[in-house]
Design an enzyme around this catalytic site. Structure first.
Site, PDB file in Angstrom:
ATOM      1  N   PHE A  52     113.914  51.526  46.695  1.00 43.87           N
ATOM      2  CA  PHE A  52     112.544  51.295  46.254  1.00 43.87           C
ATOM      3  C   PHE A  52     112.283  49.787  46.329  1.00 43.87           C
ATOM      4  O   PHE A  52     113.127  48.985  45.935  1.00 43.87           O
ATOM      5  CB  PHE A  52     112.347  51.820  44.837  1.00 43.87           C
ATOM      6  CG  PHE A  52     110.907  51.808  44.415  1.00 43.87           C
ATOM      7  CD1 PHE A  52     110.016  52.732  44.943  1.00 43.87           C
ATOM      8  CD2 PHE A  52     110.432  50.858  43.537  1.00 43.87           C
ATOM      9  CE1 PHE A  52     108.674  52.716  44.576  1.00 43.87           C
ATOM     10  CE2 PHE A  52     109.088  50.834  43.162  1.00 43.87           C
ATOM     11  CZ  PHE A  52     108.215  51.765  43.682  1.00 43.87           C
TER      12      PHE A  52
ATOM     13  N   ARG B 293     104.400  63.928  49.370  1.00 46.39           N
ATOM     14  CA  ARG B 293     105.612  64.050  48.565  1.00 46.39           C
ATOM     15  C   ARG B 293     105.382  65.057  47.430  1.00 46.39           C
ATOM     16  O   ARG B 293     104.335  65.016  46.768  1.00 46.39           O
ATOM     17  CB  ARG B 293     105.901  62.651  47.993  1.00 46.39           C
ATOM     18  CG  ARG B 293     107.261  62.464  47.433  1.00 46.39           C
ATOM     19  CD  ARG B 293     107.468  60.989  47.062  1.00 46.39           C
ATOM     20  NE  ARG B 293     106.723  60.635  45.860  1.00 46.39           N
ATOM     21  CZ  ARG B 293     107.099  59.695  44.985  1.00 46.39           C
ATOM     22  NH1 ARG B 293     108.205  58.996  45.194  1.00 46.39           N
ATOM     23  NH2 ARG B 293     106.381  59.433  43.927  1.00 46.39           N
TER      24      ARG B 293
ATOM     25  N   TYR C  86     110.182  57.737  33.014  1.00 46.46           N
ATOM     26  CA  TYR C  86     108.852  58.377  33.014  1.00 46.46           C
ATOM     27  C   TYR C  86     108.717  59.417  34.106  1.00 46.46           C
ATOM     28  O   TYR C  86     107.673  60.037  34.214  1.00 46.46           O
ATOM     29  CB  TYR C  86     107.729  57.337  33.118  1.00 46.46           C
ATOM     30  CG  TYR C  86     107.941  56.221  34.118  1.00 46.46           C
ATOM     31  CD1 TYR C  86     107.812  56.452  35.472  1.00 46.46           C
ATOM     32  CD2 TYR C  86     108.287  54.940  33.685  1.00 46.46           C
ATOM     33  CE1 TYR C  86     108.017  55.431  36.379  1.00 46.46           C
ATOM     34  CE2 TYR C  86     108.488  53.908  34.587  1.00 46.46           C
ATOM     35  CZ  TYR C  86     108.350  54.158  35.937  1.00 46.46           C
ATOM     36  OH  TYR C  86     108.550  53.150  36.833  1.00 46.46           O
ATOM     37  N   LYS C  87     109.772  59.589  34.917  1.00 44.04           N
ATOM     38  CA  LYS C  87     109.724  60.601  35.966  1.00 44.04           C
ATOM     39  C   LYS C  87     110.289  61.918  35.431  1.00 44.04           C
ATOM     40  O   LYS C  87     109.637  62.596  34.636  1.00 44.04           O
ATOM     41  CB  LYS C  87     110.496  60.090  37.189  1.00 44.04           C
ATOM     42  CG  LYS C  87     109.916  58.805  37.792  1.00 44.04           C
ATOM     43  CD  LYS C  87     110.765  58.351  38.983  1.00 44.04           C
ATOM     44  CE  LYS C  87     110.280  57.007  39.527  1.00 44.04           C
ATOM     45  NZ  LYS C  87     108.954  57.075  40.158  1.00 44.04           N
TER      46      LYS C  87
ATOM     47  N   ASP D 287     120.808  52.763  41.288  1.00 41.93           N
ATOM     48  CA  ASP D 287     119.503  53.010  40.687  1.00 41.93           C
ATOM     49  C   ASP D 287     119.306  54.519  40.662  1.00 41.93           C
ATOM     50  O   ASP D 287     119.322  55.181  41.721  1.00 41.93           O
ATOM     51  CB  ASP D 287     118.418  52.313  41.519  1.00 41.93           C
ATOM     52  CG  ASP D 287     117.005  52.549  40.967  1.00 41.93           C
ATOM     53  OD1 ASP D 287     116.812  53.533  40.212  1.00 41.93           O
ATOM     54  OD2 ASP D 287     116.111  51.772  41.317  1.00 41.93           O
TER      55      ASP D 287
END
Lengths: 397, 397
Positions: free
Chosen positions: B113, B356, B209-210, B184
């Site tokens: 990312f 996605r 938060y995912k 990560d």
């Protein structure tokens, strides 16, 4: 004139509590309860991911930054919210050092809050190359502004004593020597009038859970003077400080102006609480606030000095040199503060012997001051602090 | 067997919405609403400053860290919460570099990312002295593990494609060359089984938060292998990472173990929401989760490939190499995603052409998958994406 009876009504103040610790954690603004319910139920709950656009979440750090900016005399677009004060100190100091690349000394004072010094130590350790943190006594700062110094980094109002630096004067003196300036406004924002733009200082940082009542762990702010914000390369080069975060470029390109001081995904729920808390400042005149603050502090000092001979004032007696808190030294200060809290008067304690009381005109009344003096006097007169349970130290004091 | 019908009932899922974007922002857990009300009204509102002790606020970063730790195979006391993922990447990378002081290369891949790469760029710029960020293609990482490399820093699951690195294998390969490892887990924690302790990797970081449903801007986590956490000096040396924060020492002394990775005042309200969100994981078996995740992804791939010939699978076809998302490339992917969202099916888009879809067994059902396939097929068949309003780019995509 600002109506401080009206602002008091905007806060939830628990029954039976006289709260003089708003310089550590401000009380709950009633508006924050409703705003959080909306952020959680209507925004997160119903809009889900689309709330980043539809509820304006992505713009909150700038929008709330502008509201904080108004309270510290900063122009719109020069303040942004995020992270913690420690992180913002690291960003500001690293950026300020870039403005004076030929010098290696960071000057601070022993009245600074420890985390500012710690973050400077961490940064300097990483930079290596002869960088040095030089810490002097608060009244020696001006004399220490030599041409070795790259950055003067100070907290305006001392967290222990309330002693307040003259921001305009010290900034001028530093800049006259080619020194860049970082002010920590943790105990200034919402406590005293601040004129960031007028001061000409390069950077300022601060937190929002004290006098701004943003709630526990509310995000910090950072200000950069508009003409220098694009001259610095962020060390904490996170994606939301990128010129185009959603382009997902492999290379960092700093964003425009203060945007480059954003780092990661903003704490939306904390920002929502803070945004609501700032409603209480609409219509508050900072000169009126200062007048009330000084009156409350003077009333407290007079009352304590008349009735508590064991306490020694450690805040400056001259109101012009004091923020919006009053501190007294007492060798049994920790236990006395526990006794006070047990009796519903909440201040706090700072090692080694400081009893600290914050005065916050938005919700502190004369009656609060008089009540606190009366309870404190009784505790001292009757040695009510001398119970074993008041001497047990808690994790957070 | 984990009862995923029961876990689905723990979430607020808006009427008429088929939510396949939990890999970006998880939906609202019903428990979080109640917990936030308590944190705001009973704790902040009534306990005020005393809640730091009485409501356990000061311990939340460790307590919640242990709960996250259980989901990533980390022992109690090795994970702590705070800040954002960007900041945690900076901390982990800086610490990992200290373990291999004679080398200067940070190896990452182009599937990482962007913020991870940006933070590495910022850190390396500050360190100077010949440090280098080397970015290779994901399938070239293993070959690039040379004795020049100090740290291998990778995101396990690619945010665009869902391609998943073999953490155990790459960690072994790196460590065999004397390289320290940072993983990560942004798209791994709560998405796939992770065995941090078993992997022997030095550091891991991630967001919550995912797949962990902690809410917008929920704090990040950092893991350090217990035998190395005290061998590193924190670059972000904040007061809450100090050995004794409330001693207010002028000098930083790092705290014990993972505590030294704490920085500033924790975001209590966000931590309260996350803490409640983690209740949904009580009793969830991660092997069951993986089985369901694979079944959901396979069902979606089969459905889309049977009915949407214009889309090209960009996720690995082999489930063993895929996280818990499925991505398809389509040249009008942005507009098609807008059309999908307008029809109540929420996925997201990643430049340049990736549609996605996240699959989250805690609340995604077979019926959701079938509905999403049906709507997507209709939009493509009837070219419903070809409306001007679907081509206007929003700030956050």
């Amino acid at each position: 004139m600002t109506d401080f009876t009206a602002t008091r009504a905007l806060f939830h103040l628990p029954d039976g509590i006289c709260y003089l610790d708003g310089n550590s954690l401000g009380p709950l603004p009633k508006a924050a309860e409703a705003r959080m319910r909306e952020a959680i139920t209507s925004e997160w709950g119903e809009m889900l991911i689309t709330a980043w656009n539809r509820a304006g979440w992505m713009d909150l750090p700038r929008k709330v930054g502008d509201r904080v900016g108004r309270l510290i005399g900063a122009a719109p677009g020069t303040v942004v919210m995020g992270d913690t004060l420690s992180i913002k100190v690291f960003q500001a100091l690293s950026a300020a050092l870039q403005l004076v690349p030929d010098r290696k000394v960071v000057l601070s004072d022993s009245g600074n809050f420890p985390t500012d010094l710690y973050m400077a130590q961490g940064l300097i350790g990483a930079l290596g190359q002869g960088y040095e943190l030089r810490v002097v006594a608060p009244d020696e700062v001006e004399a220490a502004l030599t041409d070795e110094v790259a950055v003067m980094m100070l907290t305006q109002v001392d967290y222990r004593t309330g002693r307040m630096h003259d921001m305009a004067h010290l900034t001028r003196a530093a800049q006259a020597k080619g020194i860049a300036v970082v002010w920590d406004l943790a105990h200034s924002a919402g406590a005293v009038p601040v004129d960031m733009a007028g001061s000409n200082a390069e950077f300022a940082v601060g937190c929002t859970y004290k006098y701004l009542n943003g709630g526990p762990g509310a995000p910090a702010f950072i200000y950069a003077r508009p003409d220098i914000s694009e001259r610095v390369a962020p060390i904490l080069s996170g994606w939301l400080g990128h010129e185009a975060p959603f382009a997902f470029d492999p290379d960092y390109r700093p964003g425009m102006g203060i945007d480059r001081m954003r780092v990661g995904t903003p704490p939306v729920l904390q920002l929502a609480a803070l945004d609501a808390a700032l409603d209480a400042w609409d219509g508050v005149d900072m000169a009126d606030l200062r007048t009330r603050s000084v009156a409350l502090c003077e009333r407290f000092i007079a009352g304590v000095e008349a009735s508590c001979p064991d306490l020694t004032l450690v805040s400056p007696r001259d109101a012009a040199q004091r923020g919006s808190q009053v501190s007294f030294a007492f060798e049994n200060g920790y236990a006395a503060m526990q006794a006070l809290i047990a009796d519903g008067v909440i201040g706090d304690f700072r090692a080694p012997d400081v009893m600290r009381f914050g005065f916050t005109p938005l919700y502190t009344s004369d009656a609060d001051v008089d009540h606190a003096v009366e309870v404190l006097a009784r505790i001292l007169r009757d040695r009510l602090w001398d119970k074993p349970e008041y001497h047990q130290r808690a994790a957070v004091t």
